[in-house]
Design a protein around this motif. Structure first.
Motif, PDB file in Angstrom:
ATOM      1  N   LEU A 163      -3.615   6.226  -1.947  1.00 20.60           N
ATOM      2  CA  LEU A 163      -3.639   7.426  -1.114  1.00 20.60           C
ATOM      3  C   LEU A 163      -5.010   8.102  -1.155  1.00 20.60           C
ATOM      4  O   LEU A 163      -5.499   8.606  -0.136  1.00 20.60           O
ATOM      5  N   SER A 164      -5.650   8.103  -2.311  1.00 18.94           N
ATOM      6  CA  SER A 164      -6.995   8.667  -2.420  1.00 18.94           C
ATOM      7  C   SER A 164      -7.989   7.848  -1.602  1.00 18.94           C
ATOM      8  O   SER A 164      -8.858   8.399  -0.916  1.00 18.94           O
ATOM      9  N   ALA A 165      -7.849   6.524  -1.672  1.00 17.52           N
ATOM     10  CA  ALA A 165      -8.727   5.655  -0.883  1.00 17.52           C
ATOM     11  C   ALA A 165      -8.493   5.859   0.603  1.00 17.52           C
ATOM     12  O   ALA A 165      -9.432   5.869   1.410  1.00 17.52           O
ATOM     13  N   ALA A 166      -7.228   6.057   0.988  1.00 14.18           N
ATOM     14  CA  ALA A 166      -6.872   6.225   2.395  1.00 14.18           C
ATOM     15  C   ALA A 166      -7.413   7.519   2.976  1.00 14.18           C
ATOM     16  O   ALA A 166      -7.550   7.643   4.202  1.00 14.18           O
ATOM     17  N   ALA A 167      -7.737   8.470   2.112  1.00 14.05           N
ATOM     18  CA  ALA A 167      -8.254   9.748   2.598  1.00 14.05           C
ATOM     19  C   ALA A 167      -9.584   9.581   3.320  1.00 14.05           C
ATOM     20  O   ALA A 167      -9.988  10.452   4.099  1.00 14.05           O
ATOM     21  N   GLU A 168     -10.280   8.469   3.069  1.00 11.65           N
ATOM     22  CA  GLU A 168     -11.567   8.241   3.705  1.00 11.65           C
ATOM     23  C   GLU A 168     -11.444   7.494   5.029  1.00 11.65           C
ATOM     24  O   GLU A 168     -12.455   7.253   5.691  1.00 11.65           O
ATOM     25  N   GLY A 169     -10.253   7.085   5.407  1.00 14.29           N
ATOM     26  CA  GLY A 169     -10.114   6.436   6.707  1.00 14.29           C
ATOM     27  C   GLY A 169      -9.146   5.280   6.688  1.00 14.29           C
ATOM     28  O   GLY A 169      -8.481   5.009   5.676  1.00 14.29           O
ATOM     29  N   PRO A 170      -9.027   4.561   7.816  1.00 12.35           N
ATOM     30  CA  PRO A 170      -8.081   3.441   7.932  1.00 12.35           C
ATOM     31  C   PRO A 170      -8.346   2.366   6.877  1.00 12.35           C
ATOM     32  O   PRO A 170      -9.484   2.164   6.437  1.00 12.35           O
ATOM     33  N   TYR A 171      -7.278   1.662   6.509  1.00 15.42           N
ATOM     34  CA  TYR A 171      -7.424   0.634   5.484  1.00 15.42           C
ATOM     35  C   TYR A 171      -6.416  -0.484   5.692  1.00 15.42           C
ATOM     36  O   TYR A 171      -5.368  -0.311   6.336  1.00 15.42           O
ATOM     37  N   VAL A 172      -6.756  -1.648   5.145  1.00 15.53           N
ATOM     38  CA  VAL A 172      -5.858  -2.789   5.043  1.00 15.53           C
ATOM     39  C   VAL A 172      -5.564  -2.969   3.564  1.00 15.53           C
ATOM     40  O   VAL A 172      -6.489  -2.985   2.738  1.00 15.53           O
ATOM     41  N   LEU A 173      -4.299  -3.085   3.207  1.00 19.67           N
ATOM     42  CA  LEU A 173      -3.899  -3.182   1.804  1.00 19.67           C
ATOM     43  C   LEU A 173      -3.618  -4.633   1.446  1.00 19.67           C
ATOM     44  O   LEU A 173      -2.851  -5.309   2.130  1.00 19.67           O
ATOM     45  N   PHE A 174      -4.262  -5.105   0.364  1.00 17.28           N
ATOM     46  CA  PHE A 174      -4.156  -6.506  -0.061  1.00 17.28           C
ATOM     47  C   PHE A 174      -3.706  -6.581  -1.515  1.00 17.28           C
ATOM     48  O   PHE A 174      -4.145  -5.805  -2.362  1.00 17.28           O
ATOM     49  N   GLY A 175      -2.836  -7.563  -1.808  1.00 14.30           N
ATOM     50  CA  GLY A 175      -2.464  -7.826  -3.190  1.00 14.30           C
ATOM     51  C   GLY A 175      -2.205  -9.306  -3.397  1.00 14.30           C
ATOM     52  O   GLY A 175      -1.631  -9.972  -2.526  1.00 14.30           O
ATOM     53  N   HIS A 176      -2.637  -9.826  -4.554  1.00 12.56           N
ATOM     54  CA  HIS A 176      -2.470 -11.244  -4.866  1.00 12.56           C
ATOM     55  C   HIS A 176      -1.515 -11.420  -6.035  1.00 12.56           C
ATOM     56  O   HIS A 176      -1.619 -10.722  -7.047  1.00 12.56           O
ATOM     57  N   SER A 177      -0.552 -12.337  -5.905  1.00 13.51           N
ATOM     58  CA  SER A 177       0.410 -12.659  -6.956  1.00 13.51           C
ATOM     59  C   SER A 177       1.177 -11.386  -7.352  1.00 13.51           C
ATOM     60  O   SER A 177       1.799 -10.769  -6.499  1.00 13.51           O
ATOM     61  N   MET A 178       1.131 -10.967  -8.609  1.00 14.32           N
ATOM     62  CA  MET A 178       1.791  -9.724  -8.988  1.00 14.32           C
ATOM     63  C   MET A 178       1.288  -8.574  -8.115  1.00 14.32           C
ATOM     64  O   MET A 178       2.034  -7.652  -7.757  1.00 14.32           O
ATOM     65  N   GLY A 179       0.015  -8.633  -7.759  1.00 14.36           N
ATOM     66  CA  GLY A 179      -0.558  -7.611  -6.893  1.00 14.36           C
ATOM     67  C   GLY A 179       0.049  -7.607  -5.503  1.00 14.36           C
ATOM     68  O   GLY A 179       0.023  -6.581  -4.813  1.00 14.36           O
ATOM     69  N   GLY A 180       0.600  -8.756  -5.069  1.00 13.11           N
ATOM     70  CA  GLY A 180       1.290  -8.804  -3.788  1.00 13.11           C
ATOM     71  C   GLY A 180       2.555  -7.963  -3.810  1.00 13.11           C
ATOM     72  O   GLY A 180       2.839  -7.212  -2.868  1.00 13.11           O
ATOM     73  N   TRP A 181       3.320  -8.095  -4.889  1.00 20.94           N
ATOM     74  CA  TRP A 181       4.504  -7.243  -5.048  1.00 20.94           C
ATOM     75  C   TRP A 181       4.084  -5.780  -5.144  1.00 20.94           C
ATOM     76  O   TRP A 181       4.729  -4.904  -4.575  1.00 20.94           O
ATOM     77  N   MET A 182       2.989  -5.529  -5.872  1.00 19.43           N
ATOM     78  CA  MET A 182       2.526  -4.155  -6.028  1.00 19.43           C
ATOM     79  C   MET A 182       2.103  -3.579  -4.676  1.00 19.43           C
ATOM     80  O   MET A 182       2.423  -2.425  -4.352  1.00 19.43           O
ATOM     81  N   ALA A 183       1.390  -4.357  -3.875  1.00 19.51           N
ATOM     82  CA  ALA A 183       0.956  -3.876  -2.565  1.00 19.51           C
ATOM     83  C   ALA A 183       2.162  -3.566  -1.676  1.00 19.51           C
ATOM     84  O   ALA A 183       2.176  -2.565  -0.954  1.00 19.51           O
ATOM     85  N   PHE A 184       3.172  -4.436  -1.717  1.00 25.44           N
ATOM     86  CA  PHE A 184       4.383  -4.185  -0.941  1.00 25.44           C
ATOM     87  C   PHE A 184       5.056  -2.900  -1.410  1.00 25.44           C
ATOM     88  O   PHE A 184       5.423  -2.034  -0.594  1.00 25.44           O
ATOM     89  N   ASP A 185       5.207  -2.742  -2.713  1.00 29.00           N
ATOM     90  CA  ASP A 185       5.865  -1.560  -3.274  1.00 29.00           C
ATOM     91  C   ASP A 185       5.083  -0.303  -2.916  1.00 29.00           C
ATOM     92  O   ASP A 185       5.669   0.723  -2.519  1.00 29.00           O
ATOM     93  N   VAL A 186       3.757  -0.357  -3.038  1.00 27.79           N
ATOM     94  CA  VAL A 186       2.926   0.800  -2.712  1.00 27.79           C
ATOM     95  C   VAL A 186       3.055   1.157  -1.238  1.00 27.79           C
ATOM     96  O   VAL A 186       3.174   2.339  -0.886  1.00 27.79           O
ATOM     97  N   ALA A 187       3.053   0.160  -0.361  1.00 28.32           N
ATOM     98  CA  ALA A 187       3.202   0.428   1.071  1.00 28.32           C
ATOM     99  C   ALA A 187       4.543   1.087   1.370  1.00 28.32           C
ATOM    100  O   ALA A 187       4.634   2.016   2.184  1.00 28.32           O
ATOM    101  N   VAL A 188       5.596   0.617   0.702  1.00 34.26           N
ATOM    102  CA  VAL A 188       6.924   1.222   0.875  1.00 34.26           C
ATOM    103  C   VAL A 188       6.907   2.667   0.392  1.00 34.26           C
ATOM    104  O   VAL A 188       7.414   3.580   1.069  1.00 34.26           O
TER     105      VAL A 188
END
Length: 256
Positions: free
Chosen positions: A80-105
């Motif tokens: 959310l802090s990163a998003a304050a600076e503008g549009p973004y694409v969220l990426f996560g790999h392996s465990m980070g993929g689950w984390m990216a999905f959870d964060v987006a939700v």
């Protein structure tokens, strides 16, 4: 002088007027360093940022997260802090993929600025929940096995591998992430409304054959699934230029 936010959001590429930022979440045992190399393959108007989890790199004085929800909440606030600076694409790999999905939700439920697209790499569908197949490396692995795994996947730079203290720290962080990963749980009904792209390796034995179909069921909007050469971390050549396989970074939503 680095600000507290700079320690959490590591921005390795900044442009004058970015169209969007690629925001990356780490995989099990990984830090932000594995993403820095991508700066040279991004479109000219795309910035690069990686979220540093507590307990490592600039946040080494903080306690590591003790469970999935604690880390997900930390990552959500960072994104959310990163998003304050503008549009973004969220990426996560392996465990980070689950984390990216959870964060987006979580961001969607908060009504916050959702990503232009969510990119999940080398991860089975979150709706499966945690299975023994996903639990690698494992808590019962020896230090030597964990070190071997990190060496195999390029997570042990020479300056770390040659320093016993740094090697011990790398193993501790890996074990901390394993403990967190092993508390992952899918909240029934969780889906994302943003475009979802799934990337998997054609020889990755961890990924279920129908992973694409399972992920598609979690996307309310546009969806695409790309199968790339190599295994869980693809081939070194593919990994080094992975953002080139993400159309959303050029502002394109392409489905197939």
């Amino acid at each position: 002088m680095a600000t507290p936010q700079d320690l959490v959001i590591v921005r390795s590429r900044r442009t004058a007027s970015p169209a969007r930022t690629l925001v990356c979440l780490g995989f099990c045992g990984g830090g932000t360093g594995q993403y820095h190399q991508w700066g040279g393959v991004l479109p000219e108007d795309v910035d690069l940022a990686a979220i540093c989890y507590p307990g490592r790199e600039g946040r080494f004085l903080e306690e590591c997260a003790q469970n999935w929800d604690a880390l997900a909440e930390d990552a959500t606030q960072a994104v959310l802090s990163a998003a304050a600076e503008g549009p973004y694409v969220l990426f996560g790999h392996s465990m980070g993929g689950w984390m990216a999905f959870d964060v987006a939700v979580r961001i969607g439920r908060l009504g916050g600025p959702v990503p232009e697209a969510l990119v999940v790499s080398s991860a089975n569908a979150a709706s499966r929940g945690l299975t023994p197949k996903d639990m690698f490396p494992a808590q019962q692995n020896t230090d030597e096995q964990l070190i071997g795994w990190m060496n195999t996947h390029g997570m042990m730079p020479e300056h770390v591998a040659s320093d016993p203290d740094l090697t011990e720290l790398a193993v501790e962080l890996m074990r901390a992430d394993i403990r967190v990963r092993d508390t992952f749980h899918y909240v029934p009904g969780s889906r994302v409304d943003v475009p979802l792209q799934v990337l998997t390796g054609e020889t990755d034995t961890v990924i279920e054959p129908n992973a694409g179909e399972q992920w598609r069921d979690l996307a309310n909007g546009a969806f695409r699934h790309d199968v790339l050469p190599g295994g869980h971390f693809y081939t070194p050549e593919v990994w080094s230029r992975l953002p080139a396989y993400v159309p959303a970074l050029s502002g394109t939503v392409d489905t197939h």
